[in-house]
Design a protein around this motif. Structure first.
Motif, PDB file in Angstrom:
ATOM      1  N   ILE A  29       3.983  67.029  32.688  1.00  0.00           N
ATOM      2  CA  ILE A  29       4.538  66.322  33.836  1.00  0.00           C
ATOM      3  C   ILE A  29       3.727  65.068  34.101  1.00  0.00           C
ATOM      4  N   GLY A  30       4.389  63.953  34.290  1.00  0.00           N
ATOM      5  CA  GLY A  30       3.681  62.712  34.611  1.00  0.00           C
ATOM      6  C   GLY A  30       3.523  62.578  36.109  1.00  0.00           C
TER       7      GLY A  30
ATOM      8  N   SER B  65      -1.555  63.972  35.584  1.00  0.00           N
ATOM      9  CA  SER B  65      -0.533  64.749  34.890  1.00  0.00           C
ATOM     10  C   SER B  65      -0.905  66.215  34.848  1.00  0.00           C
ATOM     11  N   VAL B  66       0.090  67.010  34.534  1.00  0.00           N
ATOM     12  CA  VAL B  66      -0.041  68.446  34.699  1.00  0.00           C
ATOM     13  C   VAL B  66       0.791  69.146  33.629  1.00  0.00           C
TER      14      VAL B  66
ATOM     15  N   TYR C 184      -4.117  74.603  31.233  1.00  0.00           N
ATOM     16  CA  TYR C 184      -4.711  73.279  31.395  1.00  0.00           C
ATOM     17  C   TYR C 184      -5.514  72.815  30.182  1.00  0.00           C
ATOM     18  N   ALA C 185      -5.411  73.566  29.095  1.00  0.00           N
ATOM     19  CA  ALA C 185      -6.207  73.211  27.924  1.00  0.00           C
ATOM     20  C   ALA C 185      -5.429  72.298  26.988  1.00  0.00           C
TER      21      ALA C 185
ATOM     22  N   THR D 116      -2.132  64.480  27.703  1.00  0.00           N
ATOM     23  CA  THR D 116      -1.553  64.237  29.004  1.00  0.00           C
ATOM     24  C   THR D 116      -0.864  62.888  29.037  1.00  0.00           C
ATOM     25  N   GLY D 117      -1.219  62.055  28.054  1.00  0.00           N
ATOM     26  CA  GLY D 117      -0.455  60.839  27.837  1.00  0.00           C
ATOM     27  C   GLY D 117      -0.480  59.884  28.993  1.00  0.00           C
ATOM     28  N   VAL D 118       0.635  59.732  29.642  1.00  0.00           N
ATOM     29  CA  VAL D 118       0.804  58.777  30.720  1.00  0.00           C
ATOM     30  C   VAL D 118      -0.371  58.806  31.693  1.00  0.00           C
TER      31      VAL D 118
END
Lengths: 244, 244
Positions: free
Chosen positions: A133-134, A97-98, A161-162, A88-90
DNA sequence: CAGTGGTCTAGACCACCCT
DNA sequence: GGGTGGTCTAGACCACTGG
């Protein structure tokens, strides 16, 4: 043996004492520390307890043992770092995030994918494409390839969501043994740029992961392309192995 | 206690046995393993020896202990990886890379550098600029900033072949405590592009490192910009902490 | 309370290194 | 040979958890 401020185990005292001597520079790399029996006398404790403390120093990477000779202060190692990475990073702080699922398809593996997954070229594999998405904007395009396994369909809402290891774990039964990761810089392809709502040739961070089972068989390949201006990876190094 | 094929310590046997049971899935995350005294009876060994084996499982991250309750199989962690990084980059196998010193200067720290080094803006710092050469071509531009320390001049030929931690270590006396690292993608500035003999806006991998002393004081800042097409970082994750 | 892990001891015997 | 670490024991007492 424990004097005033108790609560702290003797072996841990010894560990801290010697650690402090090393970190302060009073003991330098290569120096021999007192022998186990000497330390036992010095601290008034049994040898087993001494060894307990030394064990801590050893797996903190502060000392090294040479059988029949003694324990020696180790040289610092600075060529390895611990990377903190989640897809999810950011969002690792924001947590907002999504993923947006762009599609799940069965495709024939091209040369590159086939090679990485150690499959014959043209083998059918699952391809899962998502947008990450951030806060508000898309930050990355995420494509994953999983070997096709009979009777193991991919359920779309399980994927949405995995993260990668979770996806692989659910898809395969076999246990994950290691994940190899490579990090490089590229520029966005026109297709990626469109998805990320920016221009092509924009700088991008590309993270490729391959998950392996214990027998060396690849269980999945993941390629995430982040917008260079919206994502960075963090890592930490401690000079002595593992500072816990 | 040791039967046929000796040579392998009993506590290590126990470690391997339980490890195998976890990796094969016979013991699942959350399961409790037999108590220490039970294991002692099962293996016909003393409790201290059992604990020796369990200690291995613990710092391999395979089990977790709850005081007064028991030892439990741990959940795998897949959000951390070990990064392998040395500045010479491409050359970690070839071993033939080389630094070319572009200059050592005393400059006034700009806003960014000052902030990262926790110094007042305008403080004089050393700036060391180098080119990293791969097989034949330049692969990266490397700029480092070190706080100016009285009576600690920078000797050029000491720098030419030293990596960042070595440079800092020689410059400061204080011990390195940790190195923070951030990895991002950018594109080359015209100046960097010229040095790297390619066009501006070429994708580039940027690695920034800050070295800290134990008291949190920054000892140096390093920024290396690699040509995106000639360099990549490698990392590995094992689901259970440290596979040694 | 009984059962668990956490710490510690005072020995023992072995394997290794050096002189 | 004497010194070092490597393994192991059979106890002890304490601290924590649960019923």
């Amino acid at each position: 043996m424990n004097d005033e401020r108790d609560m702290v185990p003797v072996f841990y005292q010894l560990f801290q004492d010697i650690k402090e001597q090393i970190e302060s520079g009073r003991l330098k790399p290569g120096d021999m520390i007192p022998s186990e029996s000497q330390l036992g006398k010095m601290y008034g404790i049994s040898r087993m307890t001494v060894r307990r403390g030394l064990a801590l120093l050893i797996d903190a990477g502060l000392i090294e043992t040479v059988h029949g000779k003694g324990n020696f202060v180790a040289k610092p190692r600075l060529d390895r770092a611990t990377l903190f990475f989640n897809e999810t990073g950011v969002a690792d702080e924001a947590g907002t995030s999504v993923f947006k699922l762009l599609g799940v398809r069965r495709v024939e593996a091209d040369v590159l994918i086939a090679k990485k997954l150690k499959l014959p070229e043209g083998t059918r594999v699952f391809m899962i494409k998502r947008l990450i998405i951030g806060e508000k904007f898309p930050v990355a395009v995420d494509v994953k390839y999983l070997p096709y396994i009979k009777g193991k369909p991919i359920v779309e809402n399980e994927i949405e969501y995995a993260d990668f290891p979770a996806m692989v774990a659910r898809h395969t039964d076999v246990m994950i043994h290691r994940i190899d990761m490579s990090i490089s810089a590229t520029s966005l392809t026109p297709e990626e740029a469109e998805l990320l709502k920016t221009e092509p040739r924009h700088p991008a961070l590309c993270i490729m992961q391959i998950i392996y089972a214990k027998d060396g068989r690849p269980l999945g390949l993941s390629r995430i392309v982040y917008r260079g201006d919206m994502y960075e990876l963090k890592a930490v190094t401690y000079p002595y192995a593992t500072e816990r």
